[in-house]
Structures are given as C-alpha cells and as structure tokens.
Design a protein around this motif. Structure first.
Motif, short mmCIF file in Angstrom:
data_model
loop_
_atom_site.label_atom_id
_atom_site.label_comp_id
_atom_site.label_asym_id
_atom_site.label_seq_id
_atom_site.Cartn_x
_atom_site.Cartn_y
_atom_site.Cartn_z
N PRO A 109 0.81 -1.23 0.00
CA PRO A 109 0.00 0.00 0.00
C PRO A 109 0.84 1.28 0.00
O PRO A 109 0.56 2.19 -0.79
CB PRO A 109 -0.84 -0.13 1.27
N ARG A 136 -5.41 -1.12 -3.31
CA ARG A 136 -6.55 -2.01 -3.00
C ARG A 136 -7.35 -2.30 -4.28
O ARG A 136 -7.74 -3.43 -4.54
CB ARG A 136 -7.45 -1.36 -1.94
N PRO A 146 -3.53 -5.21 1.09
CA PRO A 146 -4.86 -4.72 1.45
C PRO A 146 -5.87 -5.86 1.51
O PRO A 146 -5.68 -6.90 0.87
CB PRO A 146 -5.20 -3.75 0.32
#
Ligand SMILES: Cc1ncc(COP(=O)(O)O)c(C=O)c1O
Length: 450
Positions: free
Chosen positions: A196, A207, A245
C-alpha cells in the motif's frame, strides 16, 4: 565471564546493563569469532548470549537485554520454555535419531497431526517435515510441480523465501541474499506485491488495482496453464512486514483455484500465533493449498513443514520427499512442547494484546517523528518504515541509527525491508507488559537521538 544464570522464564524479567554494549567479554569472543567463522555469516548485535527466557537475553558480561527479535520470529513461546526444554531433554535421553525414512517414531506423526489440526481448512491434509524454512519452500515447489505437471512458479516483489538455490531465485532482494550467487533456478516469474505505501497511486489504488495487475501479468507473460504455483507470504517478512490490502489474498487464492494453480502460503515467519491467529491467512479466511511453516514451530530447534491437501501431497511417489534429518525426534519433541505452550497460554491472544499496546504508541511516535512514514503489522509482527520526511525516499541511515541506539541501550531490534529502511518488532509472545512498555520507551528515546 560473570556467573551464568539458568535460562528460561525464571530469569529476572528486567533490563540490566552492567557494561557498555557489547561488553568486554563479548568483544573478546567477537575477536575469536573473526578468526574462525566465515564473515559471510553476519550478526545484528555482537553480544554473546549465555541464557535467555521470557523477554530477555543475558550476555557473557552479565547484561540483560530486552528482546524484540525472538531470534527472527522463532522463540515466540520464550527461550528455553519449560514444556519445550523438558520434552527435548526427555527425548534426547531416549534416542536422538533413527531417520524417519529408516525407522519411524511417534513424535513425527504427532507433529503432522498437529499441523493438520492447526493450519487453515478442514479438508484432509498431509504433512512432510524438513530442517529449515528454505527446505520446506523447496519441497512445496517440488510437490506443486509434481502434482500439476507444470513448471512455472510465480513469486512477488519484496519476497523472501530463503537462501538455497531455488529459494534465492524466489527471493526478490539482491544484496545480500543473491549477489554473486547465481545462476539461479529457472521458471520463476515475479509480479508486483500489493504494497500500500509504495503502490504508484497510493493505498486506495493498491486495493483497487493490485490483484488485477498480478492476474494480467500472469496471463500475458506466463500463461495460467503453465503455472504450477503462486507463492506468497501473507505478511511479507524480510521484505518489510508488508501487509496486503484486504481482499488481495482471497482474490489470489480464488484465481489459483479457478486456474488449477497451487496456492502456497509461506507462513514461516508469520505463522504459529505471531500475528494474533494461528496463521496470518486466517485473518481473511484464506485456505491455502499448501502452507510452509518453520521458525516458531519448535522454539529454535531446526524443524519446518509443508502441509497441504492430501491429494496434492500424496501425488508424490514414495521416496520423492525426505532427507536424513527432516523431522528429527528431538526437534519434533520441541515442536510438541511449543504447540502445547501456545495453546495453554493462549499466545495468539497474547500476540493480539502486544499489537494493541504497540500500534497506538508507534502511531503517536509517527506523529512526533515525521521520518516514520508508515506503522503496520498485526499482533506481535509490527514494523515502522522510515523515509525522508514528506517523501517515499527510504531512509536506511536513520533506520540503522535508531537500531544502533536501541542496541546500545539494551533493546534488541531488527531491521528489514528491500531498502533497509524498516524497523521490525517481533517480541516473544510471552513478554511481560512492563518489559514491552520499557522497550517501547527505549525506542522512543532512540528516535529522539536522530
Ligand atoms: C517467509 C520466510 N520463508 C522462508 C524463510 C527461510 O527460512 P530458513 O531461514 O529457516 O531457511 C524465511 C526466513 O526468514 C522466511 O521469513
């Protein structure tokens, strides 16, 4: 050398510094070591240990250090944990080796039964035991290739799977793991990790996009039908404690199932309660086809395993798996003692509690010190990533400086990350809360020295 105390949880659970770190006795041993041990085998903190237990390491100079490393995620149940030590002593007094492939023994079977019970999924499973994590990963790949008749293996950016030839090929980072050690094994393909902090357009884009990018690369560059296995650490270890994620791991597992690809979860670092559940996959209900385990399974005795669907594991012909020492009886006794301890002392719950204590304090620290770009992890597998403030440029120098200040003050911390800019915290799950808080205080002071 000072009088040597007895190791285990009875050791005084406090930090005591009686010399500088490393002290004179450790320095003397370091000088001896330099004349005898290959320099390629390096050391984070050159204090020579005489006893350890609970959350402390005691050195030859009589210093007692707080342990936030657990020997790289191994001594989760505490060093010389009583259930481990007593089973090891009893087994060593009976027999130390027969070779399971020559004349078997119950401990091996019992460890495999425990792995079937504890690893994710209620399907029928089989296991095979080995000596090291790297060996387990090698064997997981052998099994996947044999069972599918395919050769390609997909691994991720920032992955770490070991130091043997095949696992070096699976490992992403060049220096120090691969530099000068090639040529490497063939048919390994690398795809981006869902990271991320470092995904080009940030965590939300990560994501939304990461799974699609991985699937598309596999389709266009490898071909799904050529892929024997995708191997992933559900939380990457040496690569920087990277937590993908939500949705990434389940999506990957589904892609594997849809395409006849073996999904291998490498839980060698993240497994056995470390993340607050038996295995990190379980946080999202992911059931891998094969799971590799090691490290914390046996409190430091050399043991690792591959566990998986019975049909996959049993696809290999008799004699196709094994090794002289794999599943050694003393290591199996240690594993049974470690697992018993994890159950009896609810170490998954203890790991969750450690996360509840560490994460808020580290997030506060990040507000105070903008060099901390990210605080992440689960349970007792926690890290901070350091960058030049306001940028994503890794700050390995600040990371090394904070680690050195911690070491000097008697707190064992480890670094990791592809760019050497991550401080990782892996305290034994049995560490007392006072000691944990004291360690965090030392860490806070260390940031103050930057
Ligand atoms: C995720 C992972 N896989 C494999 C390995 C290799 O294990 P070993 O050092 O026991 O060979 C490690 C070791 O750090 C690891 O973290």
């Amino acid at each position: 050398m000072t009088a040597v105390p007895e190791g285990g949880p009875g050791l005084p659970q406090r930090r005591t510094l009686v010399t500088e770190i490393p002290g004179p006795a450790s320095r003397e041993l370091s000088a001896r070591r330099a004349g005898a041990v290959a320099r390629g085998v390096s050391t984070v903190l050159p204090v020579f240990v005489t006893a350890a237990g609970g959350g402390v390491l005691v050195d030859v100079d009589g210093n007692s250090l707080i342990d936030f490393g657990s020997g790289i995620a191994v001594t989760g149940v505490g060093n010389a944990a009583p259930r481990v030590s007593s089973r090891v002593a009893a087994q060593a007094a009976q027999f130390t080796h027969t070779c399971f492939m020559v004349a078997p023994y119950e401990g091996y079977v019992e460890v495999c039964e425990s792995l079937a019970r504890l690893t994710p999924g209620t399907h029928e499973k089989r296991s095979a035991l080995f000596n090291s994590g790297a060996e387990a990963v090698e064997n997981a790949v052998k099994i996947a290739r044999h069972a599918t008749g395919r050769s390609a293996v997909v691994a991720f950016d920032h992955a770490y799977h070991g130091r043997t030839n095949l696992t070096m090929a699976l490992t992403a980072k060049n220096m120090p793991y691969k530099q000068g050690f090639g040529p490497f094994a063939a048919e390994i393909y690398r795809v981006p990790m869902a990271y991320p902090l470092r995904w080009p357009d940030g965590p939300d884009a990560c994501r939304a996009e990461a799974l699609g990018v991985v699937k598309s690369l596999i389709h266009s560059q490898v071909g799904e039908s050529n892929v024997a296995a995708i191997i992933i650490e559900p939380i990457q270890g040496e690569g920087g404690f990277i937590v993908p994620p939500k949705g990434f791991l389940p999506g990957l597992a589904k892609f594997c199932a849809d395409n006849g690809i073996v999904f291998i979860a490498d839980e060698i670092q993240s497994g056995f309660c470390r993340t607050g559940d038996w295995f990190a996959c379980s946080h999202e209900g992911v059931v891998p086809d094969l799971i590799t385990t090691g490290k914390a399974i046996a409190d430091g005795l050399p043991l690792a395993g591959v566990t998986g669907r019975a049909a996959l594991m049993d696809a290999v012909h008799p004699g196709g798996l094994g090794g002289t020492y794999g599943g050694n009886p003393v290591a199996c006794a240690a594993a049974l003692g470690a697992i018993e301890t994890m159950v009896a002392e609810d170490l998954a719950g203890r790991a969750r509690r450690i996360g509840e204590i560490m994460l808020p304090r580290l997030r506060k620290l990040a507000e105070q010190f903008p060099v901390i770009a990210d605080v992440r992890g689960r349970g007792a597998m926690i890290a901070v990533e350091l960058t030049h403030p306001g940028t994503l440029e890794p700050d390995a120098a600040a990371t090394a400086a904070v680690a050195a200040a911690c070491h000097k003050a008697g707190l064992v911390v480890l670094t990791c990350g592809t760019f050497g800019n991550v401080l990782r915290f892996l305290p034994p799950m049995v560490i007392g809360e006072d000691l944990l808080e004291e360690g965090l205080g030392i860490l806070e002071d260390a940031f103050g020295t930057l």
